[in-house]
Motif scaffolding. Structure first.
Motif, PDB file in Angstrom:
ATOM      1  N   LEU A 164       0.834  -1.207   0.000  1.00  0.00           N
ATOM      2  CA  LEU A 164       0.000   0.000   0.000  1.00  0.00           C
ATOM      3  C   LEU A 164       0.867   1.255   0.000  1.00  0.00           C
ATOM      4  O   LEU A 164       0.585   2.214  -0.736  1.00  0.00           O
ATOM      5  N   ALA A 165       1.928   1.241   0.801  1.00  0.00           N
ATOM      6  CA  ALA A 165       2.829   2.394   0.837  1.00  0.00           C
ATOM      7  C   ALA A 165       3.492   2.613  -0.516  1.00  0.00           C
ATOM      8  O   ALA A 165       3.657   3.759  -0.972  1.00  0.00           O
ATOM      9  N   ALA A 166       3.878   1.522  -1.189  1.00  0.00           N
ATOM     10  CA  ALA A 166       4.509   1.640  -2.502  1.00  0.00           C
ATOM     11  C   ALA A 166       3.536   2.236  -3.518  1.00  0.00           C
ATOM     12  O   ALA A 166       3.914   3.064  -4.359  1.00  0.00           O
ATOM     13  N   LEU A 167       2.266   1.833  -3.439  1.00  0.00           N
ATOM     14  CA  LEU A 167       1.268   2.376  -4.354  1.00  0.00           C
ATOM     15  C   LEU A 167       1.042   3.869  -4.086  1.00  0.00           C
ATOM     16  O   LEU A 167       0.912   4.671  -5.026  1.00  0.00           O
ATOM     17  N   LEU A 168       0.985   4.218  -2.814  1.00  0.00           N
ATOM     18  CA  LEU A 168       0.785   5.626  -2.480  1.00  0.00           C
ATOM     19  C   LEU A 168       1.968   6.471  -2.925  1.00  0.00           C
ATOM     20  O   LEU A 168       1.803   7.639  -3.314  1.00  0.00           O
TER      21      LEU A 168
ATOM     22  N   LEU B 256       7.349  -1.389  -5.308  1.00  0.00           N
ATOM     23  CA  LEU B 256       6.429  -2.514  -5.508  1.00  0.00           C
ATOM     24  C   LEU B 256       7.184  -3.801  -5.799  1.00  0.00           C
ATOM     25  O   LEU B 256       6.833  -4.869  -5.302  1.00  0.00           O
ATOM     26  N   VAL B 257       8.213  -3.706  -6.610  1.00  0.00           N
ATOM     27  CA  VAL B 257       9.027  -4.894  -6.911  1.00  0.00           C
ATOM     28  C   VAL B 257       9.721  -5.387  -5.647  1.00  0.00           C
ATOM     29  O   VAL B 257       9.789  -6.596  -5.381  1.00  0.00           O
ATOM     30  N   ALA B 258      10.216  -4.442  -4.830  1.00  0.00           N
ATOM     31  CA  ALA B 258      10.914  -4.832  -3.607  1.00  0.00           C
ATOM     32  C   ALA B 258       9.991  -5.573  -2.637  1.00  0.00           C
ATOM     33  O   ALA B 258      10.425  -6.475  -1.917  1.00  0.00           O
ATOM     34  N   VAL B 259       8.705  -5.201  -2.624  1.00  0.00           N
ATOM     35  CA  VAL B 259       7.757  -5.853  -1.723  1.00  0.00           C
ATOM     36  C   VAL B 259       7.591  -7.335  -2.060  1.00  0.00           C
ATOM     37  O   VAL B 259       7.199  -8.139  -1.211  1.00  0.00           O
TER      38      VAL B 259
END
Length: 316
Positions: free
Chosen positions: A68-72, A79-82
């Motif tokens: 969610l934080a990456a999207l924000l 996102l890739v790191a997640v």
């Protein structure tokens, strides 16, 4: 002529800015992945390593938060790191949600374990769901003097063995029972031989030492003591029921998991958390076994206790 301007440089700057903003998410994702993969190398000083081991299934909650934080942040790199902690958690704990390999088929005997909670105002009501579920053997912990009472309970389980605050209620005759020393200074475990229609079954009911933040030594010593007793037991078919005050993911559980299988892991689905009862976050209650084939395993919410009950079915 009118010069046509484009916003490509601005978009590029925005993309680079988004990646910079996502750097914190990337670092957190990498740290979470490392914690998942390497939590057992954390020194077990004052029970810290044990705590992280037990909580490792819950670390997966960090994955959707980071996503969610990456999207924000609109950061593709984040996102890739997640994916790193997502894959690590899936490899470590995802199997708990897959269909069991041994579950199913006819069930010869059903067992259950329940921590009644000291001072329970109505222990009979706590046990009613287990009776209705068809348990043949019920291991109890934190039993007050006199034991639980409920209409029909003693008639259904005419055979009982008790030591201190632990007890075993059985539909089948108990040929022998004795207290088991787990090094607590008072007896809080028992061993019983149950004469089932399919042959003898050795049943341990145990309530191991408590674990506190920064102080797990008593629990650890009692677990090792129980493991030594089980290792010396020559019974072909054996079940351990009880509140062992730790999770199977805890490194200190290894002495028991080297000797016995976990019914929830082999025939259940999910983590089977039992404590605290309203919103369980861990599983201190267990059904461990050897010499049998598990057919079912699960958890039942019961009234008036701070623990949910654990159940399992076996066939010979």
């Amino acid at each position: 002529m009118t010069e046509i301007m484009t916003d490509e440089p601005a978009r590029a700057d925005a993309g680079r800015s988004g990646d910079r903003r996502g750097l914190v998410v990337v670092l957190l994702a990498v740290l979470l992945a490392l914690l998942l993969v390497g939590h057992r190398v954390i020194p077990n000083v004052h029970g810290l390593g044990s705590l992280v081991d037990s909580a490792s299934p819950l670390l997966g909650l960090g994955v959707p938060l980071l996503a969610l934080a990456a999207l924000l942040r609109r950061s593709r790199r984040a996102l890739v790191a997640v994916l790193l902690p997502a894959i690590a958690w899936g490899l470590l704990h995802g199997g708990a949600w897959l269909p069991s390999a041994t579950g199913g088929g006819p069930t010869g005997i059903r067992v259950a374990s329940q921590n009644l909670r000291a001072g329970n105002p109505d222990p009979g009501a706590t046990l009613t769901p287990l009776v209705e579920a068809g348990a043949d053997l019920i291991g109890l912990q934190e039993v007050d003097g006199g034991g639980p009472a409920a209409p029909g309970l003693r008639e259904r389980y005419p055979h009982r063995a008790a030591v201190s605050t632990v007890a075993l209620w059985s539909r089948y005759p108990i040929r022998d029972s004795t207290g088991v020393d787990t090094g607590l200074g008072w007896t809080r475990a028992l061993r019983a031989v149950v004469a089932t229609p399919r042959g003898d079954l050795v049943v341990y009911v145990a309530h191991l030492g408590s674990a506190r933040a920064g102080d797990t030594a008593t629990r650890d010593d009692s677990l090792r003591s129980l493991a030594r007793t089980v290792r010396a037991d020559r019974a072909d078919r054996l079940v351990v029921l009880g509140d062992l005050n730790t999770a199977t993911t805890d490194r200190v559980f290894r002495p028991l998991t080297d000797l016995l299988r976990d019914a929830q892991a082999d025939a259940g689905q999910g983590f089977g958390f039992t404590w605290p009862s309203p919103v369980p976050l861990t599983r201190p209650d267990h059904v461990l076994y050897r010499g049998l084939t598990p057919t079912t395993a699960g958890v039942l919410r019961t009234p008036d206790s701070d623990h949910r009950a654990v159940t399992a079915g076996f066939r010979w």
